[in-house]
Scaffold this motif. Structure first.
Motif, PDB file in Angstrom:
ATOM      1  N   GLU A 155       0.823  -1.217   0.000  1.00  0.00           N
ATOM      2  CA  GLU A 155       0.000   0.000   0.000  1.00  0.00           C
ATOM      3  C   GLU A 155       0.859   1.270   0.000  1.00  0.00           C
ATOM      4  OE1 GLU A 155      -3.208   0.163   2.810  1.00  0.00           O
ATOM      5  OE2 GLU A 155      -3.265   2.349   2.683  1.00  0.00           O
ATOM      6  N   GLU A 156       1.845   1.291   0.882  1.00  0.00           N
ATOM      7  CA  GLU A 156       2.683   2.488   1.009  1.00  0.00           C
ATOM      8  C   GLU A 156       3.477   2.738  -0.289  1.00  0.00           C
ATOM      9  OE1 GLU A 156       2.724   4.764   3.199  1.00  0.00           O
ATOM     10  OE2 GLU A 156       4.532   5.840   2.555  1.00  0.00           O
ATOM     11  N   GLN A 157       4.057   1.671  -0.838  1.00  0.00           N
ATOM     12  CA  GLN A 157       4.856   1.829  -2.069  1.00  0.00           C
ATOM     13  C   GLN A 157       3.975   2.295  -3.239  1.00  0.00           C
ATOM     14  OE1 GLN A 157       6.228  -2.189  -2.000  1.00  0.00           O
ATOM     15  NE2 GLN A 157       8.263  -1.666  -1.216  1.00  0.00           N
ATOM     16  N   ALA A 158       2.780   1.710  -3.321  1.00  0.00           N
ATOM     17  CA  ALA A 158       1.887   2.096  -4.425  1.00  0.00           C
ATOM     18  C   ALA A 158       1.445   3.547  -4.252  1.00  0.00           C
ATOM     19  CB  ALA A 158       0.681   1.163  -4.469  1.00  0.00           C
ATOM     20  N   TYR A 159       1.138   3.913  -3.016  1.00  0.00           N
ATOM     21  CA  TYR A 159       0.724   5.295  -2.732  1.00  0.00           C
ATOM     22  C   TYR A 159       1.843   6.268  -3.130  1.00  0.00           C
ATOM     23  CZ  TYR A 159      -0.246   9.465   0.019  1.00  0.00           C
ATOM     24  OH  TYR A 159      -0.444  10.763   0.412  1.00  0.00           O
ATOM     25  N   GLN A 160       3.064   5.952  -2.698  1.00  0.00           N
ATOM     26  CA  GLN A 160       4.189   6.845  -3.002  1.00  0.00           C
ATOM     27  C   GLN A 160       4.428   6.918  -4.507  1.00  0.00           C
ATOM     28  OE1 GLN A 160       5.473   8.862  -1.009  1.00  0.00           O
ATOM     29  NE2 GLN A 160       4.854   8.050   0.977  1.00  0.00           N
ATOM     30  N   ALA A 161       4.264   5.782  -5.196  1.00  0.00           N
ATOM     31  CA  ALA A 161       4.520   5.764  -6.646  1.00  0.00           C
ATOM     32  C   ALA A 161       3.556   6.697  -7.380  1.00  0.00           C
ATOM     33  CB  ALA A 161       4.388   4.337  -7.185  1.00  0.00           C
ATOM     34  N   VAL A 162       2.302   6.750  -6.920  1.00  0.00           N
ATOM     35  CA  VAL A 162       1.313   7.603  -7.598  1.00  0.00           C
ATOM     36  C   VAL A 162       1.472   9.053  -7.153  1.00  0.00           C
ATOM     37  CG1 VAL A 162      -1.154   8.049  -7.940  1.00  0.00           C
ATOM     38  CG2 VAL A 162      -0.303   5.686  -7.894  1.00  0.00           C
ATOM     39  N   VAL A 163       1.512   9.252  -5.842  1.00  0.00           N
ATOM     40  CA  VAL A 163       1.551  10.622  -5.320  1.00  0.00           C
ATOM     41  C   VAL A 163       2.869  11.310  -5.686  1.00  0.00           C
ATOM     42  CG1 VAL A 163       1.674  11.869  -3.118  1.00  0.00           C
ATOM     43  CG2 VAL A 163      -0.186  10.280  -3.575  1.00  0.00           C
ATOM     44  N   GLY A 164       3.909  10.509  -5.827  1.00  0.00           N
ATOM     45  CA  GLY A 164       5.208  11.056  -6.223  1.00  0.00           C
ATOM     46  C   GLY A 164       5.186  11.692  -7.602  1.00  0.00           C
TER      47      GLY A 164
END
Ligand SMILES: Cc1ncc(COP(=O)(O)O)c(C=O)c1O
Length: 410
Positions: A155-164
């Motif tokens: 979840e955290e990695q996917a969130y960072q990948a999009v929000v980044g």
């Protein structure tokens, strides 16, 4: 029945769900018994009760069209309220559209032109919906930016990948609730909260979510969300929902301009010229049948356990052929679908994946989905209530060796 022993866990097949009269659940569908049906995810499957309800509605329409059509908007509105209850949203948030593609197209058509016009999508996006975003970006004179989310991102990695990839230039975000080619969730609640904080409109493609996720919009902040009822809810085809919240929803008009044009959202979607709306009206029959017969919670648990079992036995069969193939960790799995890596050389792109699907149906008598992501090919298994462990055992025993041979021939 097989038991699969991996290093960490033992999976046993769930006991099949039966009809009240003791027959297998598949008896409530009209699927060809000569085929195995392991691809509910692509086009769904409609139980007989919903087919019968739609046929009865069509007969009513054809008996007296001049009575039927003037009364139709009120019937669509009443159905809309019922379906909103199932999804856990307010009736005035939900419009009925023919499919998820139409819902996304409606959003793309309604949003005002943005200067800069950067649209953020992910590399897991459904091809046709991403193509719509690309066309919108061209109309805006803008660009599409693609966030790359690793297949196994948590979840955290996917969130960072999009929000980044969000920036002051972002004018619209389009993100999948459940992805099509990779059968995984994306953290849409957290992405939605961040898009909202930045005042960037968000379209969530929830095509697979209705039926698979209970109250799918709970806790999600988004301007637009689309979800198909003709997939996991088993409604007749051409039955989907568009949920729109906040001020932007007043910009949305049905793709077919009609007499409801001056009505507010969503009433203006209740009338779209002379269309066959019997699919919408019959959708509650499918939902009610599943709820009454087994209950949605039981069905979701069954689908999840069966998909796990299916992925393990087919994955183990592939792994015997080559180390490179087997079950895949998708980071945020969904109930009812699983991904299994294919041997090298199979389904490396969408055209090859679709050709493989057609060959397997033709030569092996099994309906199944193949997908590709990042140049690799995958088997995407679905499990619905009419499936049983025997379906996946058949695939592992009869189809995996054939696929191994086809991979070697290439
Ligand atoms: C994620 C996703 N979006 C959109 C769609 C398109 O659905 P439809 O063909 O009903 O418009 C699909 C269909 O599989 C999908 O999986």
């Amino acid at each position: 029945m097989w038991s699969v022993v991996s290093e960490t866990e033992v999976t046993t097949a769930p006991r099949p769900l039966l009809l009240p009269d003791g027959r297998p659940a598949a008896g409530a569908w009209s699927l060809d018994p000569a085929m195995k049906h392991l691809n509910h995810g692509s086009f769904g499957a409609v139980p007989l009760v919903a087919q019968e309800r739609q046929n009865a509605l069509r007969a009513e329409m054809d008996r007296s069209p001049v009575v039927w059509f003037p009364a139709l908007p009120q019937r669509v509105a009443a159905t809309r309220a019922e379906l909103a209850g199932f999804l856990g949203v307010a009736p005035d948030e939900l419009a009925l559209v023919p499919n998820a593609s139409a819902g996304a197209s409606t959003v793309y058509a309604g949003l005002p032109r943005r200067r800069g016009g950067e649209i953020l999508v992910t590399d897991h996006g459904y091809g046709a919906v991403t193509m719509g975003a690309e066309r919108l970006a061209r109309r805006w004179g803008g660009t599409v930016r693609t966030a790359r989310v690793p297949l196994d991102a948590d979840e955290e990695q996917a969130y960072q990948a999009v929000v980044g990839e969000m920036s002051a230039a972002t004018d619209l975000v389009v993100v999948d609730h459940i992805t099509s080619s990779t059968a995984r969730r994306l953290p849409v609640a957290r992405i939605g909260a961040e898009a909202h904080r930045r005042a960037v409109p968000l379209l969530v493609d929830g095509a697979h979510a209705p039926g698979l996720i209970d109250a799918p919009l709970e806790g999600i902040t988004c301007d637009f969300w689309v979800g198909n009822l003709h997939k996991w809810c088993c409604a007749p085809r051409g039955t989907a929902t568009l949920v729109a919240r906040g001020p932007l929803r007043e910009l949305l008009h049905p793709l077919i301009d009609s007499w409801g044009a001056d009505d507010p959202y969503p009433e203006r979607f209740d009338q779209q010229g002379t269309v066959d709306a019997t699919g919408y009206l019959a959708a509650p029959a499918a939902l009610g049948f599943i709820e009454r017969t087994w209950g949605w919670q039981t069905v979701r648990r069954y689908m999840d356990e069966l998909a796990d079992y299916g992925a393990q036995i087919t994955g183990a069969a592939f792994a015997e052929l080559t180390d490179a193939a087997g079950p895949v960790d998708v980071g945020m799995p969904v109930p009812g679908m699983r991904l299994v890596r294919l041997p090298e050389g199979l389904a490396a792109n969408r055209v090859e994946a679709d050709a493989l699907r057609d060959r397997v149906a033709r030569e092996l008598g099994v309906e199944v989905a193949f997908t590709s992501f990042g140049g690799a090919g995958y088997l995407r298994l679905s499990a619905h209530v009419y499936n049983t462990a025997a379906d996946y055992e058949h695939f592992a025993e009869a189809c995996v060796p054939a696929l191994g041979e086809w991979a070697r021939e290439r």
